[in-house]
Motif scaffolding. Structure first.
Motif, mmCIF file in Angstrom:
data_model
loop_
_atom_site.group_PDB
_atom_site.id
_atom_site.type_symbol
_atom_site.label_atom_id
_atom_site.label_comp_id
_atom_site.label_asym_id
_atom_site.label_seq_id
_atom_site.Cartn_x
_atom_site.Cartn_y
_atom_site.Cartn_z
ATOM 1 N N LYS A 197 -47.448 20.520 5.674
ATOM 2 C CA LYS A 197 -48.364 21.561 4.950
ATOM 3 C C LYS A 197 -47.728 22.979 4.965
ATOM 4 C CE LYS A 197 -53.175 19.457 5.898
ATOM 5 N NZ LYS A 197 -54.327 19.645 6.613
ATOM 6 N N MET A 198 -46.846 23.296 5.880
ATOM 7 C CA MET A 198 -46.430 24.317 5.934
ATOM 8 C C MET A 198 -45.479 24.626 4.880
ATOM 9 S SD MET A 198 -46.282 26.074 9.660
ATOM 10 C CE MET A 198 -45.841 24.447 10.664
ATOM 11 N N GLY A 199 -44.752 23.441 4.626
ATOM 12 C CA GLY A 199 -43.572 23.171 3.525
ATOM 13 C C GLY A 199 -44.176 23.317 2.190
ATOM 14 N N ALA A 200 -45.392 22.665 1.962
ATOM 15 C CA ALA A 200 -45.999 22.719 0.427
ATOM 16 C C ALA A 200 -46.416 24.177 0.442
ATOM 17 C CB ALA A 200 -47.185 21.887 0.677
ATOM 18 N N VAL A 201 -47.075 25.063 1.418
ATOM 19 C CA VAL A 201 -47.218 26.397 1.341
ATOM 20 C C VAL A 201 -46.098 27.185 1.051
ATOM 21 C CG1 VAL A 201 -47.827 28.501 2.438
ATOM 22 C CG2 VAL A 201 -49.392 26.170 2.636
ATOM 23 N N ALA A 202 -44.804 26.681 1.598
ATOM 24 C CA ALA A 202 -43.786 27.494 1.367
ATOM 25 C C ALA A 202 -43.273 27.400 0.030
ATOM 26 C CB ALA A 202 -42.542 27.003 2.397
ATOM 27 N N ALA A 203 -43.471 26.104 -0.616
ATOM 28 C CA ALA A 203 -43.117 25.773 -1.846
ATOM 29 C C ALA A 203 -43.861 26.677 -3.135
ATOM 30 C CB ALA A 203 -43.389 24.497 -2.448
ATOM 31 N N VAL A 204 -45.267 26.775 -2.702
ATOM 32 C CA VAL A 204 -46.344 27.665 -3.515
ATOM 33 C C VAL A 204 -45.763 29.078 -3.609
ATOM 34 C CG1 VAL A 204 -48.452 28.628 -3.649
ATOM 35 C CG2 VAL A 204 -48.326 26.200 -3.174
ATOM 36 N N ALA A 205 -45.222 29.614 -2.343
ATOM 37 C CA ALA A 205 -44.858 30.996 -2.143
ATOM 38 C C ALA A 205 -43.508 31.168 -3.102
ATOM 39 C CB ALA A 205 -44.545 31.278 -0.710
ATOM 40 N N MET A 206 -42.658 30.030 -3.011
ATOM 41 C CA MET A 206 -41.256 30.270 -3.933
ATOM 42 C C MET A 206 -41.840 30.333 -5.226
ATOM 43 S SD MET A 206 -39.095 27.381 -1.552
ATOM 44 C CE MET A 206 -38.064 27.062 -2.769
ATOM 45 N N CYS A 207 -42.832 29.531 -5.831
ATOM 46 C CA CYS A 207 -43.128 29.542 -7.084
ATOM 47 C C CYS A 207 -43.728 31.007 -7.367
ATOM 48 C CB CYS A 207 -44.337 28.488 -7.449
ATOM 49 S SG CYS A 207 -43.446 26.825 -7.414
ATOM 50 N N VAL A 208 -44.561 31.335 -6.622
ATOM 51 C CA VAL A 208 -45.150 32.874 -6.819
ATOM 52 C C VAL A 208 -43.968 33.779 -6.758
ATOM 53 C CG1 VAL A 208 -46.111 34.636 -5.891
ATOM 54 C CG2 VAL A 208 -47.479 32.435 -6.020
ATOM 55 N N ARG A 209 -43.156 33.602 -6.066
ATOM 56 C CA ARG A 209 -41.795 34.856 -6.013
ATOM 57 C C ARG A 209 -41.031 34.529 -7.393
ATOM 58 N NH1 ARG A 209 -40.794 39.038 -3.148
ATOM 59 N NH2 ARG A 209 -38.393 39.557 -2.928
ATOM 60 N N ALA A 210 -40.753 33.274 -7.612
ATOM 61 C CA ALA A 210 -39.660 32.981 -8.878
ATOM 62 C C ALA A 210 -40.662 33.345 -10.109
ATOM 63 C CB ALA A 210 -39.510 31.303 -9.009
ATOM 64 N N GLY A 211 -41.950 32.944 -10.073
ATOM 65 C CA GLY A 211 -42.661 33.678 -11.256
ATOM 66 C C GLY A 211 -42.584 35.077 -11.535
ATOM 67 N N SER A 212 -42.830 35.822 -10.354
ATOM 68 C CA SER A 212 -42.722 37.304 -10.424
ATOM 69 C C SER A 212 -41.494 37.465 -10.996
ATOM 70 C CB SER A 212 -42.730 37.744 -9.200
ATOM 71 O OG SER A 212 -42.762 39.155 -9.256
ATOM 72 N N ALA A 213 -40.401 36.938 -10.558
ATOM 73 C CA ALA A 213 -38.788 37.250 -11.138
ATOM 74 C C ALA A 213 -38.783 36.924 -12.447
ATOM 75 C CB ALA A 213 -37.695 36.720 -10.349
ATOM 76 N N ARG A 214 -39.331 35.919 -12.806
ATOM 77 C CA ARG A 214 -39.293 35.456 -14.472
ATOM 78 C C ARG A 214 -40.065 36.500 -15.301
ATOM 79 N NH1 ARG A 214 -42.793 32.227 -17.579
ATOM 80 N NH2 ARG A 214 -41.573 31.228 -19.001
ATOM 81 N N SER A 215 -41.123 36.910 -14.758
ATOM 82 C CA SER A 215 -42.290 37.628 -15.522
ATOM 83 C C SER A 215 -41.222 39.089 -15.689
ATOM 84 C CB SER A 215 -43.502 38.045 -14.681
ATOM 85 O OG SER A 215 -44.305 39.067 -15.431
ATOM 86 N N LEU A 216 -40.720 39.564 -14.568
ATOM 87 C CA LEU A 216 -39.920 40.919 -14.829
ATOM 88 C C LEU A 216 -38.802 40.589 -15.854
ATOM 89 C CD1 LEU A 216 -39.326 43.637 -13.773
ATOM 90 C CD2 LEU A 216 -38.176 42.892 -12.253
ATOM 91 N N ALA A 217 -38.158 39.613 -15.545
ATOM 92 C CA ALA A 217 -36.904 39.373 -16.585
ATOM 93 C C ALA A 217 -37.613 39.497 -18.004
ATOM 94 C CB ALA A 217 -36.298 38.104 -16.231
ATOM 95 N N LEU A 218 -38.559 38.791 -18.326
ATOM 96 C CA LEU A 218 -38.902 38.635 -19.643
ATOM 97 C C LEU A 218 -39.435 39.965 -20.362
ATOM 98 C CD1 LEU A 218 -41.093 35.283 -19.511
ATOM 99 C CD2 LEU A 218 -38.943 35.616 -20.703
ATOM 100 N N GLU A 219 -40.095 40.882 -19.157
ATOM 101 C CA GLU A 219 -40.666 42.010 -19.871
ATOM 102 C C GLU A 219 -39.432 42.980 -19.900
ATOM 103 O OE1 GLU A 219 -43.168 44.064 -16.819
ATOM 104 O OE2 GLU A 219 -44.283 42.115 -16.706
ATOM 105 N N LEU A 220 -38.175 42.802 -19.188
ATOM 106 C CA LEU A 220 -37.122 43.522 -19.351
ATOM 107 C C LEU A 220 -36.580 43.274 -20.520
ATOM 108 C CD1 LEU A 220 -35.946 44.228 -15.581
ATOM 109 C CD2 LEU A 220 -37.074 45.784 -16.920
ATOM 110 N N VAL A 221 -36.306 42.126 -21.041
ATOM 111 C CA VAL A 221 -35.768 41.576 -22.161
ATOM 112 C C VAL A 221 -36.481 41.934 -23.409
ATOM 113 C CG1 VAL A 221 -35.085 39.616 -23.716
ATOM 114 C CG2 VAL A 221 -34.570 39.855 -21.169
ATOM 115 N N GLU A 222 -37.637 42.111 -23.398
ATOM 116 C CA GLU A 222 -38.579 42.486 -24.624
ATOM 117 C C GLU A 222 -38.586 43.970 -24.722
ATOM 118 O OE1 GLU A 222 -42.668 41.205 -23.918
ATOM 119 O OE2 GLU A 222 -42.258 39.100 -23.975
ATOM 120 N N GLU A 223 -38.283 44.623 -23.642
ATOM 121 C CA GLU A 223 -38.207 46.202 -23.682
ATOM 122 C C GLU A 223 -36.834 46.663 -24.274
ATOM 123 O OE1 GLU A 223 -38.527 47.979 -19.928
ATOM 124 O OE2 GLU A 223 -40.934 47.262 -19.883
ATOM 125 N N GLN A 224 -35.774 45.762 -24.233
ATOM 126 C CA GLN A 224 -34.586 45.971 -24.815
ATOM 127 C C GLN A 224 -34.368 46.213 -26.228
ATOM 128 O OE1 GLN A 224 -31.925 47.138 -22.859
ATOM 129 N NE2 GLN A 224 -33.443 46.963 -21.135
#
Length: 88
Positions: A61-88
């Motif tokens: 269960k802790m591993g499943a939670v860690a995977a969710v946290a990893m998705c949230v973290r990766a999604g945040s990085a992806r969102s930021l990257a897309l925002e920055l590319v759109e601003e260029q």
């Protein structure tokens, strides 16, 4: 750095969140763990991993939670990257 009064207020707030009357103890602990991993708060993650182990929450269960946290973290990085590319 934090006054005793501020620390006491935080601990009271934490206690009311932990005993929220809506989520069971395991779900609340796993939510705390997920959030602490997602924001990379080592102190919090260590605290909630210990709490989860003390409650008998499985490594699976802790591993499943860690995977969710990893998705949230990766999604945040992806969102930021897309925002920055759109601003260029």
């Amino acid at each position: 750095m934090i006054s005793p009064e501020q620390n006491e207020a935080f601990e009271k707030f934490l206690a009311t969140v932990k005993d929220n009357g809506v989520l069971d103890e395991e779900t609340t602990t796993l939510a705390f763990l997920c959030a602490s991993l997602a924001i990379r708060c080592r102190h919090c993650a260590e605290r909630f991993i210990k709490q989860a182990k003390d409650q008998g929450i499985s490594e699976e269960k802790m591993g499943a939670v860690a995977a969710v946290a990893m998705c949230v973290r990766a999604g945040s990085a992806r969102s930021l990257a897309l925002e920055l590319v759109e601003e260029q």
